[in-house]
Structure formats: structure tokens, C-alpha cells
Design an enzyme around this catalytic site. Structure first.
Site, PDB file in Angstrom:
ATOM      1  N   ASP A 144      -3.640 -62.280  18.838  1.00  0.00           N
ATOM      2  CA  ASP A 144      -2.541 -61.312  18.857  1.00  0.00           C
ATOM      3  C   ASP A 144      -3.184 -59.940  18.686  1.00  0.00           C
ATOM      4  O   ASP A 144      -3.659 -59.591  17.609  1.00  0.00           O
ATOM      5  CB  ASP A 144      -1.554 -61.630  17.723  1.00  0.00           C
ATOM      6  CG  ASP A 144      -0.351 -60.700  17.713  1.00  0.00           C
ATOM      7  OD1 ASP A 144      -0.455 -59.580  18.241  1.00  0.00           O
ATOM      8  OD2 ASP A 144       0.689 -61.096  17.154  1.00  0.00           O
ATOM      9  N   LYS A 193       5.250 -52.225  20.294  1.00  0.00           N
ATOM     10  CA  LYS A 193       4.487 -51.393  19.364  1.00  0.00           C
ATOM     11  C   LYS A 193       3.676 -50.341  20.137  1.00  0.00           C
ATOM     12  O   LYS A 193       4.260 -49.577  20.871  1.00  0.00           O
ATOM     13  CB  LYS A 193       3.602 -52.293  18.488  1.00  0.00           C
ATOM     14  CG  LYS A 193       4.322 -53.557  17.965  1.00  0.00           C
ATOM     15  CD  LYS A 193       5.456 -53.274  17.002  1.00  0.00           C
ATOM     16  CE  LYS A 193       6.356 -54.476  16.742  1.00  0.00           C
ATOM     17  NZ  LYS A 193       5.709 -55.682  16.289  1.00  0.00           N
ATOM     18  N   ARG A 213      14.553 -63.627  37.596  1.00  0.00           N
ATOM     19  CA  ARG A 213      13.919 -64.242  36.430  1.00  0.00           C
ATOM     20  C   ARG A 213      12.477 -64.633  36.765  1.00  0.00           C
ATOM     21  O   ARG A 213      11.584 -64.543  35.945  1.00  0.00           O
ATOM     22  CB  ARG A 213      14.707 -65.474  35.958  1.00  0.00           C
ATOM     23  CG  ARG A 213      14.026 -66.179  34.801  1.00  0.00           C
ATOM     24  CD  ARG A 213      14.800 -67.289  34.090  1.00  0.00           C
ATOM     25  NE  ARG A 213      15.975 -67.778  34.748  1.00  0.00           N
ATOM     26  CZ  ARG A 213      15.998 -68.690  35.727  1.00  0.00           C
ATOM     27  NH1 ARG A 213      14.885 -69.219  36.169  1.00  0.00           N
ATOM     28  NH2 ARG A 213      17.146 -69.066  36.258  1.00  0.00           N
TER      29      ARG A 213
HETATM   30  C1  PLP Z   1       6.005 -57.049  16.180  1.00  0.00           C
HETATM   31  C2  PLP Z   1       4.953 -58.049  16.275  1.00  0.00           C
HETATM   32  C3  PLP Z   1       5.172 -59.271  16.932  1.00  0.00           C
HETATM   33  C4  PLP Z   1       6.509 -59.656  17.498  1.00  0.00           C
HETATM   34  O1  PLP Z   1       6.909 -58.816  18.540  1.00  0.00           O
HETATM   35  P1  PLP Z   1       8.438 -58.482  18.886  1.00  0.00           P
HETATM   36  O2  PLP Z   1       8.306 -57.605  20.074  1.00  0.00           O
HETATM   37  O3  PLP Z   1       9.055 -57.827  17.689  1.00  0.00           O
HETATM   38  O4  PLP Z   1       9.100 -59.791  19.194  1.00  0.00           O
HETATM   39  C5  PLP Z   1       4.107 -60.149  17.023  1.00  0.00           C
HETATM   40  N1  PLP Z   1       2.900 -59.868  16.467  1.00  0.00           N
HETATM   41  C6  PLP Z   1       2.665 -58.712  15.828  1.00  0.00           C
HETATM   42  C7  PLP Z   1       1.317 -58.459  15.237  1.00  0.00           C
HETATM   43  C8  PLP Z   1       3.675 -57.769  15.701  1.00  0.00           C
HETATM   44  O5  PLP Z   1       3.428 -56.623  15.041  1.00  0.00           O
END
Ligand code: PLP
Length: 380
Positions: free
Chosen positions: A170, A195, A46
Site C-alpha cells: 500500500d 490522498k 463498468r
Molecule cells: C485512506 C487509505 C486507504 C483507504 O482508501 P479510501 O480511498 O479511503 O477507501 C487505504 N490505505 C491507506 C494507507 C489509506 O491512507
């Protein structure tokens, strides 16, 4: 090293033991102590894992930051940032926020006494009016989701610094190939590696990159204390996906611009949101802070909800599914899918109408994608 060399080499040397050119998956939960209290630098899975460390090193280098941390999902990464706050903290966030982040804030952290203000940041001056003495964090996304608004990261970060706020960006939609928020003044970059970074729709993962060692140590403590860490196999898969990030992104951007132009000229499309179109409100800022305009397009169909359903049921090749950034084109209906947890009134106010569609343009042949959209539009 340049970006497209880094994605292949950074953090991933050939295996010193065997010469294997592919970085190993260290599938282990714990590590031997050679003598009591003495290990080879690894103690427990972990806390650390070599395959995870490789990915953390690669991602921090791509973002031109000093430290990387990987998580089991983008939201696990977001949650770890929220762990920095205390119960009276106030957070300012861009209003067109990823639905899951909005839910984490309003349904979970709000309950623990954290206060939020969601702001339209097309004018960074709005930050000044929203700052309180308890404000600690400015949470940005650019391009935003799903309306692809562009936030001037440098201007917002500068303003936030006047008030001593931490600035998070983000960077999931843009990726470090197109945009480097730390260089624009951010303190923390967040990724859903689910993504574009992984890119093949077969992993859930998240990451943070920072410059400050103090901030890194705090986040590292929470990474271990809370435990939302990724598996070695998932880290390997993201490292593998990462190697083609630049060529994938070039193609995503190229296909997206062509489809945006096609959609714009179609009479059954009311409005197209794509930062690469000159008439897009944030086009000039995007041109300055991004290398290219990304692979995400949103558009509004000139029809009602019944017509939207017809559009989806007549759509071939492009998959109706949540998520984005995959080699396969994915399409979604924000009002009932990604943003269903947002109050309908708030949704309407923000322009997320029932006829809005969000398209993650994949790497298929552009004419096949165009024809698929054309045929589905004919049906409404
Ligand atoms: C998908 C996404 C998240 C969250 O990510 P997960 O891997 O699904 O937990 C956060 N911010 C953006 C812009 C996203 O597209």
C-alpha cells in the site's frame, strides 16, 4: 520521459478530435456497437471508460508497472485484491495497518474463512515464523499508519518470494514520486488516490498497479464482476491532481521536516514519529528506499485526553478531520478516529495511545503552521 513530465503527459494526449489540451471526461454509460458484436473497443461503462483508461495508464507508468486498474475507493481496490483468495487462505500483514484495511480483513474476510497474522516487520525474519502452507499474500505498508514505521520492502519481498507469496504494498503514504514498490520486488501496488495522488480532498478513489499480465487479467475480471469502479469525473479530477504531484510532494516533505523538528524541540511533545528525523528507527532504510520522507508526522502530546481535546479546540488553520494528503493541513486523533475500530487493548499494545496525534502537513506557509501548533500547545 522523466517522472515530472509523465504526470502531465502519460495517458493524456491532446484530444485527436478537437485538439483540446485537457483530456475529456467521457460521461457515458455505454457505447455503440457499429455492427452486432463489433464496437470501437468499448462496450459498457463498468467494464471500461476512456477517462478511466487514461488514469490507469498514467498511474501504471508512474509506478513503472505494466498495468493499472482504478476503483471507486482505496478499499474497493483492497477488496478486489482479497477476491483473489479462497476460503482457507492465510494472509500476513504488517501490524501497523490502515484502520479500514484492518476492518476489511477482520470483520469481513475473516467471516469467509480467511486467516490473518499481523506482524511487526521491523525484522523481516518474522515472516519466516508466520508462514503456513495456506499463506498466499504478504500485505505491506511503508511508512505505516499512524506510527510511520518503515518496512524494508526489498528484504520482505525477497523473503516472501522464497515461499511463493504474492506481495502487496500500500503505497498511499509515499506515492510513486517517493517510492516504487514494484522495483523493490512487490507484485501489486495499492493506492488510495483519495490522498496525495488527487491531493485536493475532493475525490474518493483507489488504484492497483501490477506487472504480471495474468494477475492483471484476474484483477480486471473482479473489477468488472464486482463493479467498484470510479466515475469519469473522479478520474478526471485525479488526472488533474496528478499533474502537480511532484511539486506538491516536494513541498509536503519540506514543510513536514521543519514541523517535525519544531515539535521535537517542544516541551509539551513527548515523542515525534517522522522517518526524516535521524533518530527515527527506520531512517536509514527510508533513506535507501524513498526519495524523501513524506508529509505525515505523528506525535505524542505530554498530556491526558482532556489536554488532547484542548489542543484540538485551540488549533487554528489545521483542520481536525480524517484523511490525509491534501493541500490543506489535516490533523486527526487515531484512537477515536481512524483507528477507533481497532480493539483498545490491541491499540495500546501497538503504541496508538490516547495522546497520539497524526498530522498531514499541507502546503500552507510553514511559519503559519508552526504558529498554529505553538498556540494550541500553549493551551494544554
Ligand atoms: C485512506 C487509505 C486507504 C483507504 O482508501 P479510501 O480511498 O479511503 O477507501 C487505504 N490505505 C491507506 C494507507 C489509506 O491512507
Amino acid at each position: 520521459m522523466r517522472f515530472n513530465t509523465k504526470v502531465i503527459h502519460e495517458g493524456q494526449p491532446n484530444d485527436p478530435l478537437t485538439g483540446a489540451v485537457s483530456f475529456p471526461i467521457y460521461q457515458t454509460s455505454t457505447y455503440e456497437q457499429i455492427e452486432l458484436g463489433i464496437s470501437k473497443g468499448f462496450t459498457y461503462g463498468r467494464t471500461e471508460n476512456p477517462t478511466r483508461s487514461a488514469l490507469e495508464k498514467a498511474l501504471s507508468s508512474l509506478e513503472e508497472g505494466n498495468f493499472g486498474l482504478c476503483f471507486s475507493s482505496g478499499l474497493a481496490a483492497a477488496n478486489t485484491v482479497m477476491n483473489l483468495l479462497s476460503k482457507e487462505s492465510h494472509v500476513i500483514a504488517v501490524d501497523d495497518l490502515y484502520g479500514g484495511t484492518f476492518r476489511l480483513f477482520t470483520k469481513l474476510y475473516h467471516k469467509f474463512g480467511v486467516d490473518f497474522t499481523f506482524l511487526d516487520l521491523s525484522n523481516p525474519e518474522n515472516i519466516r515464523k508466520a508462514v503456513k502452507k495456506e499463506t498466499r499474500l504478504l500485505w505491506l505498508e511503508s511508512p505505516t499508519n499512524p506510527l510511520l514505521k518503515i518496512v524494508d520492502i526489498e528484504k520482505c519481498a525477497k523473503m516472501a518470494k522464497e515461499y511463493g507469496l504474492l506481495v502487496l504494498v500500500d503505497n498511499t503514504f509515499a506515492t510513486p514520486y517517493l517510492q516504487k514498490p514494484l522495483k523493490l520486488g512487490a507484485d501489486i501496488v495499492l493506492h488510495s488516490t483519495t490522498k496525495y495522488l488527487n491531493g485536493h480532498a475532493d475525490v474518493i478513489g483507489g488504484a492497483l498497479v501490477v506487472n504480471s499480465e495474468k494477475l492483471y487479467q484476474e484483477l480486471k475480471f473482479f473489477q468488472n464482476a464486482v463493479g467498484g469502479v470510479p466515475s469519469p469525473m473522479d478520474c478526471f479530477l485525479v488526472l488533474r491532481g496528478l499533474k502537480t504531484l511532484p511539486i506538491r510532494m516536494d513541498r509536503h516533505c519540506e514543510n513536514a521536516l521543519k514541523l517535525a523538528e519544531f515539535l521535537k524541540s517542544h516541551r509539551k511533545v513527548k515523542k515525534v514519529y517522522y522517518p526524516g528525523l535521524v533518530e527515527h528507527e527506520g531512517h536509514e532504510i527510508a533513506k535507501r528506499q524513498m526519495k524523501n520522507f513524506g508529509g505525515m508526522i505523528s506525535f505524542e502530546l505530554d498530556t491526558d485526553f482532556k489536554g488532547v481535546k484542548k489542543f484540538f479546540s485551540n488549533l487554528k488553520i489545521i483542520t481536525l478531520a480524517e484523511s490525509l494528503g491534501a493541500v490543506k493541513s489535516l490533523i486527526c486523533h487515531p484512537a477515536t478516529m481512524t483507528h477507533a475500530s481497532v480493539d483498545p487493548e490491541v491499540r495500546r499494545q501497538r503504541g496508538i495511545t490516547d495522546s497520539l496525534v497524526r498530522l498531514s502537513v499541507g502546503l500552507e506557509n510553514e511559519d503559519d503552521l508552526k504558529e498554529a501548533l505553538e498556540n494550541a500547545l500553549k493551551a494544554i
